[in-house]
Design an enzyme around this catalytic site. Structure first.
Site, PDB file in Angstrom:
ATOM      1  CE1 TYR A 144      -2.155   3.480   2.473  1.00  0.00           C
ATOM      2  CE2 TYR A 144      -3.814   2.626   0.578  1.00  0.00           C
ATOM      3  CZ  TYR A 144      -3.488   3.351   1.691  1.00  0.00           C
ATOM      4  OH  TYR A 144      -4.317   4.685   1.691  1.00  0.00           O
ATOM      5  CG  ASP A 239       5.923   3.388   0.365  1.00  0.00           C
ATOM      6  OD1 ASP A 239       4.704   3.088   0.407  1.00  0.00           O
ATOM      7  OD2 ASP A 239       6.264   4.122   1.580  1.00  0.00           O
ATOM      8  CE  LYS A 267       2.538   4.614   8.148  1.00  0.00           C
ATOM      9  NZ  LYS A 267       1.086   4.740   8.381  1.00  0.00           N
TER      10      LYS A 267
END
Ligand code: KE4
Length: 430
Positions: A144, A239, A267
């Site tokens: 994702y 990623d 994050k």
């Protein structure tokens, strides 16, 4: 566990917000219940509006690596906020944070801040297309990279949770150039390069998958992607929105000594506030406006309050033996779960790296999203219900990883393992 107020607040929220939540996986729909509404967090703990306490293994999906409301981070955020919440102008903190991140990721020459991992990954793909003058890219099933149109094909996280192969509302032409390969399947990637030779701009990968549960890269897989992209003159994008500063100080690329051409981060670098980034080789990043012709922009990009949170978070994370502590607790948790499952005769696959881990209810090793989907979902739901009711805030989806913070104590791990052992015993009986 009484959750009267949470249920009431959920009913109110549902009347105004689709599904009652601002991000699907928070709905707890995948585990057949409603979400607990969180009042506050401190350290490794969360408290919901009914006063229930939880040991938190979601940690804002990995961002809260120091634990919640770290006093020094809160103080930095307050000090920055008192000077203004944002200016839409250059500020000194952005360069300080850029310097700190670039020093941890030597494969990055240049970096740009954005407000979400979606923006970071979306722009990395756009840059790769401009740099190679090619349009297609390869992603992996169960990976994702945010909810940009072209990335919503065979994605993980919420799409996997709700079995949405690719989102409606995305016109077919948007995903025609999105080529899918199974994670850990280098032969499939080679076949795509052969089939679409000279048309593939990039390969984007979660080096350790955190959005299909936790899946480790097979021996040689990441190295193989590096070689293939170099041979094919395609851009390799790591990623590391989850793995960056989560596995170790320099993320998966440091662990494997691999230099991706571009990296996306998020994050942890915002310490829980809205801050993400993408960066990489100067020859690619220099296509970005105002230097070049690739446009990308953002009102809140590099927001000074979020930057203050990220700067203090990385300062504290970079001190001492942070990763030894995260890894030690992860290993205790992973081995404890494996021991309990064996004792209760429940088939599990449990694994972890640095400050992240994953648990599948399966008797076969999980090496791809396709194998992850063979896990026993009913067993997971019973497990989730059992641990959640006893105050363990586990990810409310089989297709998410779990996270540890520096605030998790040895006692937290012992208590968690006691709850898990009791739950596995119950699950086995039913
Ligand atoms: P955001 O746009 O949600 O900030 O980041 C997208 C993204 C990109 N890359 C990776 C590896 C990611 O894990 C994410 C977002 N992660 C999910 C949880 N696995 C966010 C939680 C949610 O969607 O509510």
């Amino acid at each position: 566990m009484k959750r009267v107020l949470s249920e009431e607040l959920f009913r109110i929220a549902e009347r105004m917000i689709p599904g009652g939540v601002n991000s699907p996986v928070r709905s707890f729909q995948a585990v057949d219940t409603f979400p607990s509404f969180i009042e506050r967090g401190e350290g490794s703990r969360l408290w919901d509006v009914d006063g229930n306490a939880y040991i938190d293994y979601v940690l804002s999906w990995g961002a809260a690596v120091l634990g919640h409301a770290h006093p020094e981070v809160v103080a930095s955020v307050c000090a920055a906020a008192q000077k203004g919440l944002g200016f839409g102008a250059a500020t000194p903190g952005e360069s300080q944070l850029a310097e700190r991140i670039l020093s941890a990721f030597p494969a990055m020459d240049l970096i740009r801040f954005v407000s979400s991992g979606t923006e970071a990954c979306m722009t990395a793909i756009r840059l790769a297309r401009a740099h190679t003058r090619r349009d297609k890219f390869i992603k992996f099933s169960g990976n994702y990279h945010g909810h940009a149109d072209t990335l919503l094909a065979a994605a993980g996280s919420g799409l996997a949770t709700f079995s949405i192969p690719s989102s409606s509302g995305v016109p077919a032409p948007c995903v025609e150039g999105t080529l899918i390969a199974p994670f850990n399947d280098l032969a499939a990637v080679k076949a795509l390069f052969r089939e679409h030779s000279n048309a593939i701009a990039a390969v984007i990968v979660e080096p350790f998958v955190g959005n299909a549960g936790f899946i480790r890269p097979a021996e040689g897989f990441l190295e193989g992607l590096r070689e293939l992209c170099s041979e094919e003159k395609a851009v390799l994008i790591f990623d590391e929105v989850i793995t960056g500063f989560r596995l170790c100080w320099g993320g998966a690329q440091t662990l494997f000594h691999i230099d991706p051409d571009l990296t996306s981060l998020g994050k942890i670098i915002g310490g829980g506030l809205a801050l993400a980034a993408f960066g990489g080789k100067a020859e690619i990043m220099s296509h970005l406006a105002p230097l070049g012709s690739v446009y990308q922009a953002g009102t809140l990009s590099g927001n000074p309050v979020a930057v203050a949170s990220g700067l203090k978070t990385l300062e504290l994370l970079g001190k001492g033996d942070s990763y030894a502590r995260l890894t030690q607790n992860m290993r205790k948790l992973v081995s404890g779960i494996a021991d309990s499952a064996k004792e209760c005769d429940v088939a599990v696959q449990v694994d972890g790296e640095g400050g992240m881990f994953g648990l599948f209810f399966s008797d076969a090793p999980v090496t791809s999203f396709e194998s992850a989907k063979k896990s026993d979902l009913m067993l997971f739901k019973k497990f989730f219900k059992g641990v959640f009711e006893k105050g363990i805030y586990w990810a409310p989806s089989l297709f998410e990883a779990g996270f540890l913070s520096l605030a998790h104590s040895e006692h937290d791990i012992v208590k968690t393992l006691e709850v898990i052992q009791a739950t596995l015993r119950d699950v086995k009986k039913k």
